[in-house]
Scaffold this motif. Structure first.
Motif, PDB file in Angstrom:
ATOM      1  N   SER A 285      10.779  24.092   1.959  1.00 53.41           N
ATOM      2  CA  SER A 285      10.498  25.565   2.192  1.00 53.41           C
ATOM      3  C   SER A 285      11.191  26.373   1.054  1.00 53.41           C
ATOM      4  N   GLN A 286      10.902  27.595   0.912  1.00 56.89           N
ATOM      5  CA  GLN A 286      11.565  28.622   0.169  1.00 56.89           C
ATOM      6  C   GLN A 286      13.291  28.606   0.334  1.00 56.89           C
ATOM      7  N   THR A 287      13.646  28.535   1.472  1.00 61.75           N
ATOM      8  CA  THR A 287      15.037  28.326   1.538  1.00 61.75           C
ATOM      9  C   THR A 287      15.736  27.101   1.311  1.00 61.75           C
ATOM     10  N   GLY A 288      14.781  25.982   1.521  1.00 58.57           N
ATOM     11  CA  GLY A 288      15.211  24.635   1.035  1.00 58.57           C
ATOM     12  C   GLY A 288      15.105  24.601  -0.625  1.00 58.57           C
ATOM     13  N   LEU A 289      14.142  25.275  -1.197  1.00 59.21           N
ATOM     14  CA  LEU A 289      14.216  25.151  -2.562  1.00 59.21           C
ATOM     15  C   LEU A 289      15.169  25.999  -3.108  1.00 59.21           C
ATOM     16  N   LEU A 290      15.858  26.915  -2.555  1.00 58.42           N
ATOM     17  CA  LEU A 290      16.977  27.615  -2.783  1.00 58.42           C
ATOM     18  C   LEU A 290      18.310  26.747  -2.676  1.00 58.42           C
ATOM     19  N   GLY A 291      18.351  26.120  -1.843  1.00 57.37           N
ATOM     20  CA  GLY A 291      19.490  24.815  -1.826  1.00 57.37           C
ATOM     21  C   GLY A 291      19.224  23.975  -2.722  1.00 57.37           C
ATOM     22  N   ALA A 292      18.002  23.556  -2.922  1.00 58.14           N
ATOM     23  CA  ALA A 292      17.767  22.419  -3.994  1.00 58.14           C
ATOM     24  C   ALA A 292      18.341  22.936  -5.293  1.00 58.14           C
ATOM     25  N   SER A 293      17.870  24.082  -5.459  1.00 59.07           N
ATOM     26  CA  SER A 293      18.144  24.637  -6.789  1.00 59.07           C
ATOM     27  C   SER A 293      19.693  24.858  -7.161  1.00 59.07           C
ATOM     28  N   ALA A 294      20.472  24.978  -5.983  1.00 59.56           N
ATOM     29  CA  ALA A 294      21.709  25.174  -6.043  1.00 59.56           C
ATOM     30  C   ALA A 294      22.619  23.787  -6.273  1.00 59.56           C
ATOM     31  N   ILE A 295      21.855  22.792  -5.697  1.00 60.04           N
ATOM     32  CA  ILE A 295      22.389  21.470  -6.068  1.00 60.04           C
ATOM     33  C   ILE A 295      22.327  21.222  -7.461  1.00 60.04           C
ATOM     34  N   ALA A 296      21.021  21.291  -7.788  1.00 55.21           N
ATOM     35  CA  ALA A 296      20.712  21.156  -9.222  1.00 55.21           C
ATOM     36  C   ALA A 296      21.525  21.627 -10.218  1.00 55.21           C
ATOM     37  N   THR A 297      21.927  23.025  -9.990  1.00 49.67           N
ATOM     38  CA  THR A 297      22.676  23.808 -11.003  1.00 49.67           C
ATOM     39  C   THR A 297      23.863  23.346 -11.095  1.00 49.67           C
ATOM     40  N   GLY A 298      24.585  22.879  -9.788  1.00 48.31           N
ATOM     41  CA  GLY A 298      25.742  22.457  -9.624  1.00 48.31           C
ATOM     42  C   GLY A 298      26.109  21.224 -10.435  1.00 48.31           C
ATOM     43  N   LEU A 299      25.131  20.158 -10.347  1.00 44.49           N
ATOM     44  CA  LEU A 299      25.098  19.031 -11.333  1.00 44.49           C
ATOM     45  C   LEU A 299      25.120  19.381 -12.693  1.00 44.49           C
ATOM     46  N   VAL A 300      24.140  20.229 -12.884  1.00 48.42           N
ATOM     47  CA  VAL A 300      23.933  20.458 -14.584  1.00 48.42           C
ATOM     48  C   VAL A 300      25.291  21.214 -14.989  1.00 48.42           C
ATOM     49  N   ILE A 301      25.845  21.975 -14.319  1.00 50.80           N
ATOM     50  CA  ILE A 301      27.039  22.656 -14.635  1.00 50.80           C
ATOM     51  C   ILE A 301      28.380  21.369 -14.828  1.00 50.80           C
ATOM     52  N   ALA A 302      28.307  20.740 -13.800  1.00 55.95           N
ATOM     53  CA  ALA A 302      29.416  19.586 -13.879  1.00 55.95           C
ATOM     54  C   ALA A 302      29.303  18.539 -15.262  1.00 55.95           C
ATOM     55  N   VAL A 303      27.932  18.281 -15.347  1.00 52.52           N
ATOM     56  CA  VAL A 303      27.704  17.415 -16.533  1.00 52.52           C
ATOM     57  C   VAL A 303      27.953  18.187 -17.801  1.00 52.52           C
ATOM     58  N   TRP A 304      27.188  19.414 -17.883  1.00 52.00           N
ATOM     59  CA  TRP A 304      26.990  20.144 -19.195  1.00 52.00           C
ATOM     60  C   TRP A 304      28.409  20.406 -20.017  1.00 52.00           C
ATOM     61  N   GLN A 305      29.534  20.337 -19.246  1.00 54.93           N
ATOM     62  CA  GLN A 305      30.773  20.711 -19.883  1.00 54.93           C
ATOM     63  C   GLN A 305      31.340  19.328 -20.672  1.00 54.93           C
ATOM     64  N   ARG A 306      30.695  18.224 -20.463  1.00 54.96           N
ATOM     65  CA  ARG A 306      30.837  17.113 -21.423  1.00 54.96           C
ATOM     66  C   ARG A 306      30.506  17.107 -22.749  1.00 54.96           C
ATOM     67  N   CYS A 307      29.261  18.028 -22.864  1.00 53.35           N
ATOM     68  CA  CYS A 307      28.472  18.056 -24.190  1.00 53.35           C
ATOM     69  C   CYS A 307      28.703  19.100 -24.938  1.00 53.35           C
ATOM     70  N   PRO A 308      29.806  18.735 -25.940  1.00 56.96           N
ATOM     71  CA  PRO A 308      30.573  19.703 -26.950  1.00 56.96           C
ATOM     72  C   PRO A 308      29.429  20.345 -28.031  1.00 56.96           C
ATOM     73  N   ARG A 309      29.741  21.664 -28.308  1.00 57.05           N
ATOM     74  CA  ARG A 309      28.686  22.290 -29.161  1.00 57.05           C
ATOM     75  C   ARG A 309      28.895  21.712 -30.568  1.00 57.05           C
ATOM     76  N   PRO A 310      27.935  21.551 -31.362  1.00 57.61           N
ATOM     77  CA  PRO A 310      27.855  20.998 -32.795  1.00 57.61           C
ATOM     78  C   PRO A 310      28.927  21.716 -33.383  1.00 57.61           C
ATOM     79  N   GLY A 311      28.989  23.116 -33.678  1.00 61.16           N
ATOM     80  CA  GLY A 311      29.567  23.967 -34.366  1.00 61.16           C
ATOM     81  C   GLY A 311      31.361  23.653 -33.889  1.00 61.16           C
ATOM     82  N   ALA A 312      31.568  23.534 -32.617  1.00 68.60           N
ATOM     83  CA  ALA A 312      33.113  23.423 -32.453  1.00 68.60           C
ATOM     84  C   ALA A 312      33.539  21.891 -32.879  1.00 68.60           C
ATOM     85  N   ARG A 313      32.551  20.842 -32.549  1.00 63.91           N
ATOM     86  CA  ARG A 313      32.921  19.678 -33.233  1.00 63.91           C
ATOM     87  C   ARG A 313      32.966  19.677 -34.661  1.00 63.91           C
ATOM     88  N   ASP A 314      32.249  20.343 -35.241  1.00 60.45           N
ATOM     89  CA  ASP A 314      32.397  20.145 -36.870  1.00 60.45           C
ATOM     90  C   ASP A 314      33.819  21.048 -37.286  1.00 60.45           C
TER      91      ASP A 314
END
Length: 314
Positions: free
Chosen positions: A280-309
């Motif tokens: 449902s629309q409410t379920g999709l909202l919860g699913a989006s929150a889960i997916a967003t949280g997981l992306v945030i958790a993993v994304w911080q391990r991916c350094p920007r090329p500029g910062a790395r250089d």
């Protein structure tokens, strides 16, 4: 002897990066077929215990055959024998808990809900990594964890009509927690990755999964069940692992993990196309929150090329 980490490549060619991302996306798509294939197996008369065992045992046989083709892989697999207690522990968490509980959950809950809850339980790795592995729990990690918990709550309260039973939710969370502990102890025990490791994991997994199969009565698959099990073995099990390891070898592990977070999205799509399961629309909202949280958790391990250089130039 010098040990090199091939998971992260600082100078990655665009072609290699594109190939890595394509492999990771293929792995996510293949893993997303597990829900639909499991539901088809149920309709063909297979039980959760039989499907969990036979897909694991089939993967063990195929991986063992692959390792047996070369002397180097055979030698590596034999060298891991002294570490069998670690593999037994990891196999119980990552193979038995995930395969057994998740497969049973698909019989009592909708495909999208099982997929999202299984991934939501993985948020525990954020806390465990901070408490036991000495990793910093940053504001990004707290934001990811809170988003995951909020998403799980929204889906559990909003999607009762879709799942049908509370048992399905509990089983999905148990499977996800087992896999979260598997990831944590894999890092803590440093068992490595590759086909030789998979031989031991799938071997112990088959032994563990044979117990519930024997309890309900040992039986061979019949008729079309063989075709469904073959698809489960080749697509989400062998295929998923193959493209994941290929993606990590050709690119950055952090980017691979980010892309494979889209696994539940494929599962939801396949479930809707084949069975009409939808949130449902409410379920999709919860699913989006889960997916967003997981992306945030993993994304911080991916350094920007500029910062790395910039760090290299210092």
């Amino acid at each position: 002897m010098e040990h090199r980490d091939i998971s992260v490549e600082s100078t990655e060619a665009p072609e290699a990066r594109l190939g890595s991302e394509a492999c990771a996306l293929a792995a996510a798509g293949l893993n997303g077929t597990i829900g639909v294939l499991t539901r088809i197996g149920f309709e063909q008369g297979a039980t959760s215990a039989s499907m969990a065992f036979w897909k694991c045992f089939g993967a063990f046989v195929l991986v063992l055959a692959l390792c047996g083709r070369t002397h180097a892989l055979r030698k590596q697999a034999a060298a891991l024998a002294s570490r069998w207690p670690r593999f037994a522990c990891l196999s119980f968490l990552g193979i038995f808990c995930l395969y057994f509980f998740e497969t049973k959950a698909f019989a009592q809950a909708s495909i999208p809900l099982v997929s999202f809850l299984t991934y939501a339980a993985g948020g525990a790795t954020i806390v465990l990594s901070g408490l036991c592995l000495g990793e910093r729990i940053t504001r990004q990690k707290w934001a990811a964890f809170l988003a995951i918990v909020a998403g799980v709550g929204v889906m559990c309260f909003a999607e009762g009509g879709v799942t049908g039973t509370l048992d399905g939710i509990v089983l999905a969370l148990l499977g996800g927690c087992g896999y979260a502990l598997f990831i944590f102890f894999s890092k803590a025990l440093r068992v490595g990755a590759g086909l030789p490791q998979l031989v031991w994991l799938f071997g112990f997994g088959s032994a563990f999964l044979s117990i519930p199969l024997m309890q309900e009565g040992f039986a061979l698959p019949v008729g079309w069940q063989w075709l469904t099990l073959g698809a489960l073995i080749l697509l989400p099990t062998i295929g998923g692992f193959y493209f994941t390891t290929r993606a990590v070898a050709r690119g950055q592990a952090s980017k691979v993990q980010i892309i494979e977070t889209s696994d539940p999205l494929f599962a939801t799509t396949f479930g809707f196309l084949v069975f009409g399961d939808a949130l449902s629309q409410t379920g999709l909202l919860g699913a989006s929150a889960i997916a967003t949280g997981l992306v945030i958790a993993v994304w911080q391990r991916c350094p920007r090329p500029g910062a790395r250089d910039a760090a290299k130039s210092r």
